[in-house]
Design a protein around this motif. Structure first.
Motif, PDB file in Angstrom:
ATOM      1  N   PRO A  14       0.653  -0.885   0.112  1.00  0.00           N
ATOM      2  CA  PRO A  14       0.224   0.168  -0.007  1.00  0.00           C
ATOM      3  C   PRO A  14       1.150   1.147   0.003  1.00  0.00           C
ATOM      4  CG  PRO A  14      -0.947  -1.586   1.513  1.00  0.00           C
ATOM      5  CD  PRO A  14       0.390  -2.726   1.025  1.00  0.00           C
ATOM      6  N   ASN A  15       0.707   2.610  -0.402  1.00  0.00           N
ATOM      7  CA  ASN A  15       1.030   3.803   0.001  1.00  0.00           C
ATOM      8  C   ASN A  15       1.289   4.604   0.737  1.00  0.00           C
ATOM      9  OD1 ASN A  15       1.926   5.765  -1.684  1.00  0.00           O
ATOM     10  ND2 ASN A  15       0.005   6.987  -2.268  1.00  0.00           N
ATOM     11  N   ASP A  16       1.636   3.667   1.842  1.00  0.00           N
ATOM     12  CA  ASP A  16       2.090   4.049   3.464  1.00  0.00           C
ATOM     13  C   ASP A  16       3.390   3.829   3.521  1.00  0.00           C
ATOM     14  OD1 ASP A  16       2.053   1.870   4.827  1.00  0.00           O
ATOM     15  OD2 ASP A  16      -0.026   2.050   4.779  1.00  0.00           O
ATOM     16  N   THR A  17       4.234   5.201   4.698  1.00  0.00           N
ATOM     17  CA  THR A  17       5.349   4.542   5.161  1.00  0.00           C
ATOM     18  C   THR A  17       5.006   4.236   6.887  1.00  0.00           C
ATOM     19  OG1 THR A  17       5.480   6.881   5.816  1.00  0.00           O
ATOM     20  CG2 THR A  17       5.954   6.004   3.477  1.00  0.00           C
ATOM     21  N   THR A  18       4.130   3.874   6.875  1.00  0.00           N
ATOM     22  CA  THR A  18       3.589   3.372   8.819  1.00  0.00           C
ATOM     23  C   THR A  18       4.355   2.149   8.548  1.00  0.00           C
ATOM     24  OG1 THR A  18       1.414   3.599   8.222  1.00  0.00           O
ATOM     25  CG2 THR A  18       1.748   2.850  10.121  1.00  0.00           C
ATOM     26  N   ALA A  19       5.116   1.660   9.674  1.00  0.00           N
ATOM     27  CA  ALA A  19       6.692   1.111  10.310  1.00  0.00           C
ATOM     28  C   ALA A  19       6.229  -0.013  10.514  1.00  0.00           C
ATOM     29  CB  ALA A  19       7.139   1.925  11.299  1.00  0.00           C
ATOM     30  N   TYR A  20       6.362  -1.233   9.939  1.00  0.00           N
ATOM     31  CA  TYR A  20       5.575  -2.944  10.349  1.00  0.00           C
ATOM     32  C   TYR A  20       6.345  -2.816  11.572  1.00  0.00           C
ATOM     33  CZ  TYR A  20       4.851  -3.514   5.507  1.00  0.00           C
ATOM     34  OH  TYR A  20       3.862  -3.568   4.002  1.00  0.00           O
ATOM     35  N   ALA A  21       5.906  -3.755  12.951  1.00  0.00           N
ATOM     36  CA  ALA A  21       6.238  -4.762  13.416  1.00  0.00           C
ATOM     37  C   ALA A  21       7.004  -6.066  13.723  1.00  0.00           C
ATOM     38  CB  ALA A  21       4.844  -4.298  14.948  1.00  0.00           C
ATOM     39  N   PHE A  22       7.280  -6.415  14.828  1.00  0.00           N
ATOM     40  CA  PHE A  22       8.114  -7.693  14.353  1.00  0.00           C
ATOM     41  C   PHE A  22       6.484  -8.582  14.654  1.00  0.00           C
ATOM     42  CE2 PHE A  22       8.482 -12.216  16.230  1.00  0.00           C
ATOM     43  CZ  PHE A  22       9.532 -12.445  15.750  1.00  0.00           C
ATOM     44  N   GLY A  23       6.023  -9.147  12.905  1.00  0.00           N
ATOM     45  CA  GLY A  23       4.818  -9.953  12.929  1.00  0.00           C
ATOM     46  C   GLY A  23       4.072  -9.977  11.938  1.00  0.00           C
ATOM     47  N   ASP A  24       4.526  -8.574  11.701  1.00  0.00           N
ATOM     48  CA  ASP A  24       3.148  -8.028  10.536  1.00  0.00           C
ATOM     49  C   ASP A  24       2.935  -8.524   9.422  1.00  0.00           C
ATOM     50  OD1 ASP A  24       2.167  -6.937  12.588  1.00  0.00           O
ATOM     51  OD2 ASP A  24       2.905  -4.847  12.057  1.00  0.00           O
ATOM     52  N   LEU A  25       2.128  -8.487   8.539  1.00  0.00           N
ATOM     53  CA  LEU A  25       1.376  -9.616   7.376  1.00  0.00           C
ATOM     54  C   LEU A  25       2.244  -7.795   6.518  1.00  0.00           C
ATOM     55  CD1 LEU A  25       0.509 -11.353   5.706  1.00  0.00           C
ATOM     56  CD2 LEU A  25      -1.842 -10.384   5.548  1.00  0.00           C
ATOM     57  N   VAL A  26       3.277  -7.960   5.628  1.00  0.00           N
ATOM     58  CA  VAL A  26       3.820  -7.870   4.315  1.00  0.00           C
ATOM     59  C   VAL A  26       2.279  -8.032   3.301  1.00  0.00           C
ATOM     60  CG1 VAL A  26       5.254  -6.780   3.047  1.00  0.00           C
ATOM     61  CG2 VAL A  26       6.155  -7.024   5.773  1.00  0.00           C
ATOM     62  N   ALA A  27       1.441  -6.746   3.012  1.00  0.00           N
ATOM     63  CA  ALA A  27       0.931  -7.400   1.829  1.00  0.00           C
ATOM     64  C   ALA A  27       0.739  -6.744   0.480  1.00  0.00           C
ATOM     65  CB  ALA A  27      -0.587  -8.048   2.029  1.00  0.00           C
ATOM     66  N   ASN A  28      -0.242  -6.835  -0.159  1.00  0.00           N
ATOM     67  CA  ASN A  28      -0.954  -5.941  -1.276  1.00  0.00           C
ATOM     68  C   ASN A  28      -2.073  -5.193  -0.498  1.00  0.00           C
ATOM     69  OD1 ASN A  28      -2.271  -8.728  -1.721  1.00  0.00           O
ATOM     70  ND2 ASN A  28      -3.524  -7.004  -3.526  1.00  0.00           N
ATOM     71  N   ALA A 137       6.942  -9.489   8.372  1.00  0.00           N
ATOM     72  CA  ALA A 137       8.211  -8.569   9.240  1.00  0.00           C
ATOM     73  C   ALA A 137       8.663  -9.422  10.076  1.00  0.00           C
ATOM     74  CB  ALA A 137       7.435  -7.016   9.143  1.00  0.00           C
ATOM     75  N   ARG A 138       9.794  -9.582  10.056  1.00  0.00           N
ATOM     76  CA  ARG A 138       9.788  -9.704  11.688  1.00  0.00           C
ATOM     77  C   ARG A 138      11.116  -8.927  11.683  1.00  0.00           C
ATOM     78  NH1 ARG A 138       8.436 -14.180  13.135  1.00  0.00           N
ATOM     79  NH2 ARG A 138      10.059 -15.287  13.842  1.00  0.00           N
ATOM     80  N   ALA A 139      11.132  -8.004  11.912  1.00  0.00           N
ATOM     81  CA  ALA A 139      11.382  -6.812  12.569  1.00  0.00           C
ATOM     82  C   ALA A 139      10.843  -5.242  12.395  1.00  0.00           C
ATOM     83  CB  ALA A 139      13.111  -6.660  12.092  1.00  0.00           C
ATOM     84  N   ALA A 140      11.216  -3.817  13.678  1.00  0.00           N
ATOM     85  CA  ALA A 140      10.562  -2.949  12.666  1.00  0.00           C
ATOM     86  C   ALA A 140      10.793  -2.507  11.659  1.00  0.00           C
ATOM     87  CB  ALA A 140      10.629  -2.122  14.104  1.00  0.00           C
ATOM     88  N   TYR A 141      10.515  -2.513  10.429  1.00  0.00           N
ATOM     89  CA  TYR A 141      10.834  -2.458   8.955  1.00  0.00           C
ATOM     90  C   TYR A 141       9.806  -1.127   9.083  1.00  0.00           C
ATOM     91  CZ  TYR A 141      11.687  -2.110   4.988  1.00  0.00           C
ATOM     92  OH  TYR A 141      11.371  -1.723   3.213  1.00  0.00           O
TER      93      TYR A 141
END
Length: 158
Positions: A14-28, A137-141
């Motif tokens: 998606p069109n955002d830059t919100t950081a992922y937390a450990f364990g979050d899904l990275v998806a379309n 995501a396996r880190a705060a990316y």
């Protein structure tokens, strides 16, 4: 004689830059019902084979906390319980093949990439022509907006 086949699949997040937390899904998609797993056509002979490693390439150049887990399934009907940037959770335990951890630790001027191997054992066995994947995501990316993720899977056949 062993044959190696490399296949790729991509998606744009998606069109955002919100950081992922450990364990979050990275998806379309941020909507669970709209999340599509990546599709890999690995074999055209129905024999199945082995996956020994995978690569993630991403269009964003940051490698800070760029650690990911590729989850592999033998069915496309895997359903994500959440959308992008929410906890990774899916169904299809009976069709789960395994996972590969990849750290995108090599930065280039036009993206970043990394290579990983299976998390349990030296290989992932598959028996079908198609496999499917979701990324965790396996880190705060912190991603780039509209970042493109490409997964490349290397399969071996005898």
């Amino acid at each position: 004689m062993t044959t190696i086949k490399t296949v790729t699949a991509s998606f744009t997040r998606p069109n955002d830059t919100t950081a992922y937390a450990f364990g979050d899904l990275v998806a379309n998609s941020t909507t669970a019902g709209s999340v599509l797993p990546m599709t890999f056509s690995l074999s055209d002979n129905g024999r199945g084979g082995l996956i020994r490693r995978a690569r993630i390439r991403k269009s964003g150049t940051s490698v800070s906390n760029a650690s990911f887990r590729i989850h592999l399934y033998r069915t496309q009907s895997v359903t994500a319980a959440n959308g992008d940037n929410s906890a990774w959770s899916t169904d299809q335990v009976a069709n789960y093949l395994g996972s590969i951890d990849v750290t995108a630790d090599r930065a280039f001027t036009d993206g970043a990439q990394g290579v990983g191997v299976p998390t349990n054992g030296a290989e992932i066995n598959f028996q079908s022509n198609m496999i499917y994947a979701l990324i965790e995501a396996r880190a705060a990316y912190t991603p780039s907006a509209l970042e493109v993720f490409t997964v490349e899977v290397e399969a071996m056949f005898d």
